[in-house]
Design a protein around this motif. Structure first.
Motif, mmCIF file in Angstrom:
data_model
loop_
_atom_site.group_PDB
_atom_site.id
_atom_site.type_symbol
_atom_site.label_atom_id
_atom_site.label_comp_id
_atom_site.label_asym_id
_atom_site.label_seq_id
_atom_site.Cartn_x
_atom_site.Cartn_y
_atom_site.Cartn_z
ATOM 1 N N ALA A 161 0.850 -1.199 0.000
ATOM 2 C CA ALA A 161 0.000 0.000 0.000
ATOM 3 C C ALA A 161 0.875 1.235 0.000
ATOM 4 C CB ALA A 161 -0.908 0.007 1.226
ATOM 5 N N SER A 162 0.403 2.257 -0.668
ATOM 6 C CA SER A 162 1.100 3.530 -0.700
ATOM 7 C C SER A 162 0.095 4.596 -0.253
ATOM 8 C CB SER A 162 1.569 3.784 -2.143
ATOM 9 O OG SER A 162 2.239 5.001 -2.231
ATOM 10 N N GLY A 163 0.512 5.475 0.649
ATOM 11 C CA GLY A 163 -0.395 6.513 1.149
ATOM 12 C C GLY A 163 -1.286 6.030 2.268
ATOM 13 N N ASN A 164 -0.928 4.887 2.862
ATOM 14 C CA ASN A 164 -1.770 4.328 3.934
ATOM 15 C C ASN A 164 -1.674 5.163 5.213
ATOM 16 O OD1 ASN A 164 0.883 3.012 3.534
ATOM 17 N ND2 ASN A 164 0.485 2.150 5.546
ATOM 18 N N LEU A 165 -2.777 5.213 5.979
ATOM 19 C CA LEU A 165 -2.821 5.970 7.237
ATOM 20 C C LEU A 165 -2.340 5.122 8.409
ATOM 21 C CD1 LEU A 165 -6.378 7.594 6.961
ATOM 22 C CD2 LEU A 165 -4.196 8.726 6.587
ATOM 23 N N ASN A 166 -2.430 3.806 8.248
ATOM 24 C CA ASN A 166 -2.072 2.893 9.340
ATOM 25 C C ASN A 166 -1.669 1.547 8.722
ATOM 26 O OD1 ASN A 166 -4.635 1.428 8.833
ATOM 27 N ND2 ASN A 166 -5.514 3.341 9.579
ATOM 28 N N ASP A 167 -1.407 0.542 9.567
ATOM 29 C CA ASP A 167 -0.992 -0.755 9.009
ATOM 30 C C ASP A 167 -2.112 -1.803 9.047
ATOM 31 O OD1 ASP A 167 -1.060 -1.133 11.701
ATOM 32 O OD2 ASP A 167 0.921 -2.053 11.874
ATOM 33 N N LYS A 168 -3.356 -1.325 9.172
ATOM 34 C CA LYS A 168 -4.477 -2.277 9.228
ATOM 35 C C LYS A 168 -4.535 -3.147 7.966
ATOM 36 C CE LYS A 168 -7.605 0.707 11.815
ATOM 37 N NZ LYS A 168 -8.895 1.387 11.743
ATOM 38 N N TYR A 169 -4.197 -2.558 6.819
ATOM 39 C CA TYR A 169 -4.307 -3.283 5.550
ATOM 40 C C TYR A 169 -3.506 -4.591 5.577
ATOM 41 C CZ TYR A 169 0.400 -1.993 3.934
ATOM 42 O OH TYR A 169 1.756 -1.871 3.815
ATOM 43 N N LYS A 170 -2.404 -4.593 6.346
ATOM 44 C CA LYS A 170 -1.555 -5.787 6.412
ATOM 45 C C LYS A 170 -2.280 -6.964 7.056
ATOM 46 C CE LYS A 170 2.739 -3.203 6.839
ATOM 47 N NZ LYS A 170 3.789 -2.785 7.781
ATOM 48 N N ARG A 171 -3.232 -6.661 7.929
ATOM 49 C CA ARG A 171 -3.927 -7.737 8.655
ATOM 50 C C ARG A 171 -5.270 -8.111 8.014
ATOM 51 N NH1 ARG A 171 -1.543 -4.567 12.775
ATOM 52 N NH2 ARG A 171 -3.335 -3.188 12.869
ATOM 53 N N ILE A 172 -5.696 -7.318 7.039
ATOM 54 C CA ILE A 172 -7.005 -7.579 6.425
ATOM 55 C C ILE A 172 -6.919 -8.713 5.394
ATOM 56 C CG2 ILE A 172 -8.791 -6.611 4.895
ATOM 57 C CD1 ILE A 172 -8.327 -3.894 6.240
ATOM 58 N N THR A 173 -7.791 -9.695 5.553
ATOM 59 C CA THR A 173 -7.922 -10.736 4.541
ATOM 60 C C THR A 173 -9.189 -10.431 3.767
ATOM 61 O OG1 THR A 173 -6.866 -12.340 5.986
ATOM 62 C CG2 THR A 173 -8.116 -13.226 4.147
ATOM 63 N N VAL A 174 -9.058 -10.323 2.459
ATOM 64 C CA VAL A 174 -10.201 -9.965 1.614
ATOM 65 C C VAL A 174 -11.199 -11.121 1.580
ATOM 66 C CG1 VAL A 174 -10.897 -9.418 -0.751
ATOM 67 C CG2 VAL A 174 -8.822 -8.396 0.201
ATOM 68 N N ARG A 175 -12.459 -10.802 1.874
ATOM 69 C CA ARG A 175 -13.505 -11.830 1.836
ATOM 70 C C ARG A 175 -13.994 -11.991 0.402
ATOM 71 N NH1 ARG A 175 -16.428 -12.127 6.931
ATOM 72 N NH2 ARG A 175 -18.005 -13.322 5.794
ATOM 73 N N PHE A 176 -14.074 -13.255 -0.048
ATOM 74 C CA PHE A 176 -14.490 -13.561 -1.410
ATOM 75 C C PHE A 176 -15.910 -13.052 -1.663
ATOM 76 C CE2 PHE A 176 -16.015 -16.789 -4.600
ATOM 77 C CZ PHE A 176 -15.231 -16.324 -5.634
ATOM 78 N N GLY A 177 -16.034 -12.179 -2.659
ATOM 79 C CA GLY A 177 -17.355 -11.665 -3.029
ATOM 80 C C GLY A 177 -17.824 -10.481 -2.204
ATOM 81 N N LYS A 178 -16.990 -10.056 -1.217
ATOM 82 C CA LYS A 178 -17.416 -8.927 -0.377
ATOM 83 C C LYS A 178 -16.489 -7.736 -0.552
ATOM 84 C CE LYS A 178 -20.105 -10.789 3.360
ATOM 85 N NZ LYS A 178 -20.283 -10.809 4.808
ATOM 86 N N GLY A 179 -17.052 -6.543 -0.392
ATOM 87 C CA GLY A 179 -16.245 -5.330 -0.496
ATOM 88 C C GLY A 179 -15.729 -5.106 -1.898
ATOM 89 N N VAL A 180 -14.847 -4.122 -2.036
ATOM 90 C CA VAL A 180 -14.348 -3.772 -3.362
ATOM 91 C C VAL A 180 -13.500 -4.927 -3.916
ATOM 92 C CG1 VAL A 180 -13.130 -2.014 -4.683
ATOM 93 C CG2 VAL A 180 -14.133 -1.407 -2.516
ATOM 94 N N ALA A 181 -12.450 -5.288 -3.184
ATOM 95 C CA ALA A 181 -11.530 -6.309 -3.692
ATOM 96 C C ALA A 181 -12.213 -7.665 -3.863
ATOM 97 C CB ALA A 181 -10.333 -6.418 -2.752
ATOM 98 N N GLY A 182 -13.028 -8.051 -2.877
ATOM 99 C CA GLY A 182 -13.706 -9.350 -2.938
ATOM 100 C C GLY A 182 -14.636 -9.469 -4.134
ATOM 101 N N LYS A 183 -15.340 -8.372 -4.439
ATOM 102 C CA LYS A 183 -16.281 -8.385 -5.578
ATOM 103 C C LYS A 183 -15.517 -8.452 -6.888
ATOM 104 C CE LYS A 183 -20.634 -6.538 -4.047
ATOM 105 N NZ LYS A 183 -20.497 -6.484 -2.586
ATOM 106 N N ILE A 184 -14.378 -7.749 -6.947
ATOM 107 C CA ILE A 184 -13.583 -7.742 -8.177
ATOM 108 C C ILE A 184 -12.986 -9.124 -8.443
ATOM 109 C CG2 ILE A 184 -11.426 -6.829 -9.175
ATOM 110 C CD1 ILE A 184 -12.296 -4.119 -7.937
ATOM 111 N N ILE A 185 -12.493 -9.760 -7.383
ATOM 112 C CA ILE A 185 -11.912 -11.109 -7.529
ATOM 113 C C ILE A 185 -13.002 -12.095 -7.967
ATOM 114 C CG2 ILE A 185 -10.884 -13.058 -6.257
ATOM 115 C CD1 ILE A 185 -8.748 -11.107 -6.045
#
Lengths: 218, 149
Positions: free
Chosen positions: B43-67
């Motif tokens: 990630a670039s421009g991140n406010l915190n390190d939460k993204y490192k711990r997030i696992t994308v749920r299949f079919g949910k949210g932006v990334a999950g829906k795109i996958i």
């Protein structure tokens, strides 16, 4: 006074019915749909192992992966709806299991501590306490702007007390005009009152929000 | 897979994209080599390190829906007009994003990653900006194809 009691009984009845239905759907997803998908996955893996053609092997591997993702999502959905650990292992293990899922969903670390021996709570009460904690944690993910939450369970002979502190930006309840959020907080208090417990919410701008849940055990 | 964030070329593409589009956040999510989990690897421009711990749920949210769909997605004014609950979009909440445009990354013709750009204000990403994100995703696919099974 009688009217209040009747209203509380009706609220309890509605909540209990909803919880029963949620539990049924959760079980159906886990034991029904989930198991069927698992059988399909085993079948696909068998076909893959007996196919020599690389193109077909690759295709079957991708199909298996898709089924695995779907099984994982069904399992998560089922646990989200009704945590099976709540009935089998109790409130604390169910909460720990939910927190693992919470951290991997929102990236927020929850430090959980428990003092005193865990006591047996009737299922109706433990599901209510679990739902209030769940609502508190979801609110933290939505509004608190924090990466760290501390959760304390204190078990005494007479009472269970749970405190949740979020170290986030905090808020001033009297200046809060998000009706959904206010209703959510009121619902947490009401849900605890219905099982004879209490839920107190305090917040300070810049210091975070604390939620104290207490439930008599006798 | 954990070394994706160490790849200079990958970092460069993401950082440059953030600069070119003048956006606040760029994130790269890729499916793990073992198992079906999709995680944010850089990630670039991140406010915190939460993204490192997030696992994308299949079919949910932006990334999950795109996958799950293999098609790009744009949100212009989060949480207005979203499908599902606010909590289905953890990266938007974690990074306080209000608008986003994200595209899939294909490996062996299967969507296994997401390149997401976002702003912390309401915004509509133009066709030109969308094209830039798409081009960056093609570059990343080339760089990462050896890392993905």
């Amino acid at each position: 006074m009688d009217l209040l009691k009747t209203k509380q009984q009706i609220s309890s009845y509605i909540i209990d019915s909803q919880e029963e239905e949620i539990k049924r759907i959760s079980l159906e997803l886990h034991e029904g749909v989930g198991q069927n998908l698992y059988s399909i996955l085993t079948g696909l893996q068998f076909v893959e192992s007996s196919t020599a053609e690389p193109h077909m092997k690759n295709y079957l591997r991708e199909m298996s992966l898709l089924i695995k993702k779907t099984i994982q999502e069904i399992r998560l959905l089922s646990v989200e709806l009704h945590p099976p650990a709540l009935t089998t292992l109790g409130l604390l293990p169910a909460m720990k299991s939910y927190i693992n899922c919470y951290t991997s969903t929102f990236g927020i670390i929850v430090e959980i501590e428990s003092e005193g021996p865990e006591r047996l709570i009737p299922e109706k009460n433990s599901i209510a306490v679990f739902r209030v904690c769940q609502e508190a944690l979801v609110n933290i993910a939505k509004y608190a702007d924090t990466s760290h939450v501390k959760m304390n369970f204190i078990w005494t002979e007479n009472e269970l007390t749970i405190t949740i502190h979020d170290f986030g930006k905090g808020f001033q309840p009297e200046e809060q005009n998000d009706s959904m959020r206010l209703s959510g907080l009121a619902a947490m208090k009401e849900r605890m009152l219905l099982i004879g417990g209490q839920c107190r919410i305090s917040s300070k701008l810049g210091e975070g929000t604390s939620i104290e849940i207490s439930l008599p055990l006798k | 897979m954990s070394e994706i964030k160490e790849l200079q070329a990958v970092r460069k593409v993401c950082d440059q994209l953030k600069e070119t589009l003048a956006c606040d956040f760029v994130g790269l999510a890729i499916q793990n080599q073992a198992g079906p989990d999709v995680r944010w690897h850089y990630a670039s421009g991140n406010l915190n390190d939460k993204y490192k711990r997030i696992t994308v749920r299949f079919g949910k949210g932006v990334a999950g829906k795109i996958i799950s769909s293999g098609t790009p997605m744009m949100i212009t004014h989060f949480p207005q007009g979203i499908v599902g609950k606010v909590t289905d979009y953890p990266i938007m909440l974690a990074e306080k994003l209000v608008s986003t445009y994200a595209v899939p990354l294909f490996f062996n013709a299967v969507p296994k990653g997401v390149l997401l750009v976002g702003k912390r204000e309401k915004y509509i990403f133009s066709a030109q900006e969308q094209e830039k994100v798409f081009k960056s995703s093609l570059e990343l696919e080339q760089m990462l194809k050896e890392h993905i099974l």
